[in-house]
Design a protein around this motif. Structure first.
Motif, PDB file in Angstrom:
ATOM      1  N   LYS A 420     105.714  64.426   0.088  1.00  0.00           N
ATOM      2  CA  LYS A 420     105.568  64.640   1.522  1.00  0.00           C
ATOM      3  C   LYS A 420     106.765  64.053   2.271  1.00  0.00           C
ATOM      4  O   LYS A 420     107.386  63.096   1.826  1.00  0.00           O
ATOM      5  CB  LYS A 420     104.287  63.966   2.026  1.00  0.00           C
ATOM      6  CG  LYS A 420     103.028  64.384   1.272  1.00  0.00           C
ATOM      7  CD  LYS A 420     101.855  63.523   1.682  1.00  0.00           C
ATOM      8  CE  LYS A 420     100.616  63.853   0.843  1.00  0.00           C
ATOM      9  NZ  LYS A 420      99.478  62.951   1.162  1.00  0.00           N
ATOM     10  N   THR A 421     107.073  64.649   3.396  1.00  0.00           N
ATOM     11  CA  THR A 421     108.087  64.088   4.291  1.00  0.00           C
ATOM     12  C   THR A 421     107.507  64.112   5.703  1.00  0.00           C
ATOM     13  O   THR A 421     107.712  65.079   6.459  1.00  0.00           O
ATOM     14  CB  THR A 421     109.401  64.882   4.243  1.00  0.00           C
ATOM     15  OG1 THR A 421     109.851  64.951   2.899  1.00  0.00           O
ATOM     16  CG2 THR A 421     110.473  64.190   5.094  1.00  0.00           C
ATOM     17  N   PRO A 422     106.767  63.088   6.079  1.00  0.00           N
ATOM     18  CA  PRO A 422     106.159  63.067   7.413  1.00  0.00           C
ATOM     19  C   PRO A 422     107.222  62.946   8.499  1.00  0.00           C
ATOM     20  O   PRO A 422     108.355  62.545   8.242  1.00  0.00           O
ATOM     21  CB  PRO A 422     105.264  61.823   7.358  1.00  0.00           C
ATOM     22  CG  PRO A 422     105.900  60.953   6.334  1.00  0.00           C
ATOM     23  CD  PRO A 422     106.484  61.881   5.310  1.00  0.00           C
ATOM     24  N   LYS A 423     106.836  63.315   9.730  1.00  0.00           N
ATOM     25  CA  LYS A 423     107.783  63.168  10.834  1.00  0.00           C
ATOM     26  C   LYS A 423     108.196  61.709  10.996  1.00  0.00           C
ATOM     27  O   LYS A 423     109.342  61.405  11.317  1.00  0.00           O
ATOM     28  CB  LYS A 423     107.148  63.692  12.117  1.00  0.00           C
ATOM     29  CG  LYS A 423     106.957  65.211  12.131  1.00  0.00           C
ATOM     30  CD  LYS A 423     106.391  65.678  13.458  1.00  0.00           C
ATOM     31  CE  LYS A 423     106.230  67.200  13.465  1.00  0.00           C
ATOM     32  NZ  LYS A 423     105.667  67.683  14.755  1.00  0.00           N
ATOM     33  N   THR A 424     107.223  60.836  10.797  1.00  0.00           N
ATOM     34  CA  THR A 424     107.502  59.397  10.887  1.00  0.00           C
ATOM     35  C   THR A 424     107.008  58.737   9.613  1.00  0.00           C
ATOM     36  O   THR A 424     105.809  58.773   9.314  1.00  0.00           O
ATOM     37  CB  THR A 424     106.795  58.759  12.100  1.00  0.00           C
ATOM     38  OG1 THR A 424     107.201  59.442  13.288  1.00  0.00           O
ATOM     39  CG2 THR A 424     107.170  57.280  12.210  1.00  0.00           C
ATOM     40  N   VAL A 425     107.909  58.169   8.866  1.00  0.00           N
ATOM     41  CA  VAL A 425     107.541  57.483   7.631  1.00  0.00           C
ATOM     42  C   VAL A 425     106.777  56.215   7.984  1.00  0.00           C
ATOM     43  O   VAL A 425     107.192  55.476   8.892  1.00  0.00           O
ATOM     44  CB  VAL A 425     108.804  57.135   6.812  1.00  0.00           C
ATOM     45  CG1 VAL A 425     108.428  56.381   5.542  1.00  0.00           C
ATOM     46  CG2 VAL A 425     109.568  58.408   6.474  1.00  0.00           C
ATOM     47  N   PHE A 470     121.189  62.329  -1.647  1.00  0.00           N
ATOM     48  CA  PHE A 470     121.032  62.123  -0.207  1.00  0.00           C
ATOM     49  C   PHE A 470     121.845  63.126   0.613  1.00  0.00           C
ATOM     50  O   PHE A 470     121.914  63.003   1.838  1.00  0.00           O
ATOM     51  CB  PHE A 470     121.448  60.694   0.156  1.00  0.00           C
ATOM     52  CG  PHE A 470     120.577  59.639  -0.451  1.00  0.00           C
ATOM     53  CD1 PHE A 470     119.410  59.230   0.170  1.00  0.00           C
ATOM     54  CD2 PHE A 470     120.900  59.063  -1.674  1.00  0.00           C
ATOM     55  CE1 PHE A 470     118.588  58.267  -0.392  1.00  0.00           C
ATOM     56  CE2 PHE A 470     120.090  58.093  -2.244  1.00  0.00           C
ATOM     57  CZ  PHE A 470     118.928  57.703  -1.609  1.00  0.00           C
ATOM     58  N   ASP A 471     122.461  64.107  -0.047  1.00  0.00           N
ATOM     59  CA  ASP A 471     123.266  65.089   0.672  1.00  0.00           C
ATOM     60  C   ASP A 471     122.378  66.075   1.424  1.00  0.00           C
ATOM     61  O   ASP A 471     121.435  66.657   0.862  1.00  0.00           O
ATOM     62  CB  ASP A 471     124.166  65.870  -0.298  1.00  0.00           C
ATOM     63  CG  ASP A 471     125.286  64.999  -0.849  1.00  0.00           C
ATOM     64  OD1 ASP A 471     125.451  63.862  -0.342  1.00  0.00           O
ATOM     65  OD2 ASP A 471     125.984  65.451  -1.779  1.00  0.00           O
ATOM     66  N   ARG A 477     113.453  61.996   5.130  1.00  0.00           N
ATOM     67  CA  ARG A 477     113.432  62.242   3.677  1.00  0.00           C
ATOM     68  C   ARG A 477     114.201  61.166   2.941  1.00  0.00           C
ATOM     69  O   ARG A 477     113.795  60.718   1.858  1.00  0.00           O
ATOM     70  CB  ARG A 477     114.042  63.622   3.379  1.00  0.00           C
ATOM     71  CG  ARG A 477     113.917  64.032   1.905  1.00  0.00           C
ATOM     72  CD  ARG A 477     112.469  64.044   1.463  1.00  0.00           C
ATOM     73  NE  ARG A 477     112.301  64.030   0.020  1.00  0.00           N
ATOM     74  CZ  ARG A 477     111.198  63.650  -0.594  1.00  0.00           C
ATOM     75  NH1 ARG A 477     110.161  63.215   0.125  1.00  0.00           N
ATOM     76  NH2 ARG A 477     111.099  63.659  -1.903  1.00  0.00           N
ATOM     77  N   ALA A 478     115.323  60.722   3.528  1.00  0.00           N
ATOM     78  CA  ALA A 478     116.097  59.638   2.918  1.00  0.00           C
ATOM     79  C   ALA A 478     115.272  58.360   2.834  1.00  0.00           C
ATOM     80  O   ALA A 478     115.325  57.620   1.842  1.00  0.00           O
ATOM     81  CB  ALA A 478     117.374  59.392   3.718  1.00  0.00           C
ATOM     82  N   GLN A 479     114.471  58.106   3.878  1.00  0.00           N
ATOM     83  CA  GLN A 479     113.599  56.927   3.862  1.00  0.00           C
ATOM     84  C   GLN A 479     112.540  57.051   2.768  1.00  0.00           C
ATOM     85  O   GLN A 479     112.231  56.066   2.081  1.00  0.00           O
ATOM     86  CB  GLN A 479     112.938  56.757   5.228  1.00  0.00           C
ATOM     87  CG  GLN A 479     113.912  56.332   6.320  1.00  0.00           C
ATOM     88  CD  GLN A 479     113.279  56.356   7.704  1.00  0.00           C
ATOM     89  OE1 GLN A 479     112.307  57.081   7.951  1.00  0.00           O
ATOM     90  NE2 GLN A 479     113.822  55.556   8.602  1.00  0.00           N
ATOM     91  N   MET A 480     111.999  58.256   2.592  1.00  0.00           N
ATOM     92  CA  MET A 480     111.007  58.458   1.535  1.00  0.00           C
ATOM     93  C   MET A 480     111.629  58.258   0.161  1.00  0.00           C
ATOM     94  O   MET A 480     111.017  57.670  -0.747  1.00  0.00           O
ATOM     95  CB  MET A 480     110.406  59.862   1.646  1.00  0.00           C
ATOM     96  CG  MET A 480     109.489  60.049   2.840  1.00  0.00           C
ATOM     97  SD  MET A 480     107.964  59.055   2.743  1.00  0.00           S
ATOM     98  CE  MET A 480     107.025  59.971   1.529  1.00  0.00           C
TER      99      MET A 480
END
Length: 574
Positions: A420-425, A470-471, A477-480
């Motif tokens: 998942k990639t939530p709007k806010t991690v 990370f590209d 998504r980077a935070q996830m």
């Protein structure tokens, strides 16, 4: 430009050698006649008085000049036949020099041109001669060094070794601070670098690393303490290349301190005749090296150090950690600390528990004793058992089999959540990851951390190595992915190999098992997963200290019996 004609030479004719034959020392410098020297000084003084450049052109035999100390120490090797031929055609730039008090002309800039003229057999070439630099011998030498380096670097570059030697010599000269600072700045050296050079003066490998550029001056000065340790110097060189020099230096210093302290503690045992071990015995060695805790006297009593003879025993000294009361220093079991008080310092601990602020982790060196001949020592080995009387090995097998199932279920849950990639991690997950990096940064480098994270995230490991993971992705998504790396690090420590799970070691920590280090990290991780909706299994609840070992075994046994009963019923129905 003022020009003074050269008088006819009174010196004997010179035999001019080819470049390969040019002697290393060269011909002996010849002073100018007194009247010529006086005329040169007068002409120089006249130009200074008129505000003109203090240089006078003078034609001189190139064999009569002196080079003094020159930063280019390999000039003769650079005089090729092609260079000599070009000198015969024309000297493009007039060498500069100064007139010494002894009437000898000393070259400042033009050593190669002079050597080329000698090799070409020229009897005169023009020099631009100025006044002798003022000040002390060190001040004059400083001027020479700066002029020579700057002039040479504009043409055929000096080697790193030559530049370093010039910088080093300049840093060591006895000059007033402002003058030295100014001169050093001309050569790209600040005050800190100059101090590092003085520290490295006379050193070997560390100084070589600065000359080669493998380490900068400040790093090389710090690495000097490992001059006697080639392996450590190599590690620091690799770390500098990766940008992790400071961390590697701290680690190597700590390791050296640990080795010194271990040797200090082990020394009295060695003097008494104990064998000193270089590593903690592997499981395969435990038959030959039995821990003192597993031995009993003929009367069944626990063996103590006072009961043993050194001839049958070995010692291993190792750093360890223990949780103690912050005030009294009394050892405290981690299960007696209220974990909730770590997250909420204002919270009162549960009854019978300690608050997180009342404890601290203390490092100490533990001495482990092993008997390599229990029979001769008159001792017998006993089997470890749990409170229920069940053997430790049997209990471990039961719990570890359950741990395999728990690990599969937990990692499936984690992998699904990481898709998942939530709007806010979730902020608490980001903070958990940052706390982990701050508390145990080394966990991210452990050998299964990255590969485990890659599996959980469904990303090839190579993409982490080259950074392409990370590209072109969003910040969320980077935070996830960052959280996934932290989860992989924890998973890698909890279960490096799912085919050989070791929850037993986590539930009942053994100091010699690496996986039990920072057991609290596993607890915190499981609590985070629970906050995301994960339901822990039996082995995980044991790790969380929600149940005892015997309760865990009872639940596992009951679950197995129920499963076997269901299988029997299914077979009967069929």
């Amino acid at each position: 430009m003022t020009t003074i004609e050269a008088p006819a030479s009174t010196a004997p004719a010179e035999q001019h050698a080819t470049p390969a034959e040019q002697p290393a020392a060269g011909p002996t410098p010849v002073p100018l006649p007194a009247d010529v020297a006086a005329a040169l000084r007068a002409a120089i003084a006249d130009r200074i008085a008129k505000g003109e450049p203090a240089r006078v052109q003078y034609a001189l035999n190139p064999n009569h000049v002196d080079f003094g100390a020159n930063v280019r120490d390999d000039a003769a090797a650079t005089i090729t036949p092609e260079y000599v031929a070009s000198i015969k055609r024309r000297i493009l730039q007039t060498p500069t020099a100064y007139l010494r008090d002894d009437n000898i002309v000393q070259v400042i800039d033009g050593q190669r041109r002079t050597l080329g003229a000698r090799a070409a057999g020229l009897t005169t070439i023009d020099y631009l001669i100025g006044p002798m630099p003022e000040g002390t011998a060190d001040a004059r030498r400083a001027t020479e060094i700066v002029d020579q380096v700057e002039a040479n670097e504009e043409r055929v570059n000096l080697t790193r070794s030559q530049v370093y030697a010039a910088q080093e010599e300049l840093a060591g000269l006895n000059l007033p601070a402002p003058e030295k600072t100014k001169a050093l700045r001309h050569l790209g050296i600040g005050a800190k670098e100059a101090k590092a050079m003085r520290t490295l003066n006379g050193a070997g490998k560390a100084r070589d690393s600065a000359i080669s550029g493998d380490l900068d001056l400040l790093q090389a000065a710090q690495a000097l303490e490992f001059e006697d340790d080639p392996g450590a110097l190599h590690e620091l060189t690799i770390a500098a290349r990766r940008g992790t020099f400071d961390g590697a230096l701290v680690r190597l210093r700590k390791e050296r301190q640990v080795r010194a302290r271990r040797a200090e503690i082990a020394a009295p045992y060695a003097q008494r005749g104990f064998r000193i071990l270089t590593h903690y015995p592997y499981e395969s060695e435990r038959k030959q090296l039995v821990p003192i805790e597993e031995l009993r006297t003929p009367e069944g009593a626990q063996v103590t150090e006072a009961d043993i003879a050194a001839a049958q025993w070995a010692v291993y000294v190792r750093p360890a950690k223990q949780t103690v009361h912050a005030t009294t220093g009394e050892p405290i079991d981690e299960d007696d600390i209220d974990d909730a008080t770590y997250e909420d310092p204002d919270r009162d601990p549960a009854e019978g528990k300690h608050h997180a602020r009342d404890v601290r982790v203390e490092e100490f060196f533990r001495v482990d004793l092993f008997c390599h001949d229990p029979k001769r020592a008159g001792l017998r080995k006993v089997k470890e058992t749990t409170a229920s009387g069940r053997s430790t090995a049997r209990t471990a097998a039961i719990i570890n089999a359950e741990a395999r199932d728990d690990t599969d279920a937990r990692r499936a849950f984690v992998a699904e959540w990481l898709k998942k990639t939530p709007k806010t991690v979730p902020t608490d997950m980001q903070l958990w990851r940052l706390r982990l990096e701050g508390a145990a940064p080394e966990i991210f480098k452990e050998y299964t951390a990255r590969t485990t994270a890659a599996t959980l995230l469904g990303i090839p490991t190579e993409k982490f190595r080259d950074g392409t993971a990370f590209d072109g992705i969003s910040v969320a998504r980077a935070q996830m992915i960052g959280i996934g790396l932290a989860m992989g690090a924890i998973e890698g420590r909890m279960q490096p190999r799912t085919d050989k799970p070791h929850y037993w070691h986590i539930a009942l920590p053994q100091d010699h098992v690496y996986s039990t280090v920072d057991r609290g990290l596993s607890k915190t991780y499981l609590l985070q997963l629970i906050s995301l909706g994960y339901v822990p299994g039996i082995a995980e609840r044991l790790t969380l200290a929600e149940i005892t070992v015997d309760q865990a075994v009872a639940e596992i046994t009951a679950k197995k019996a129920a499963r076997e009963g269901q299988n029997t019923a299914d077979t009967t129905d069929d």
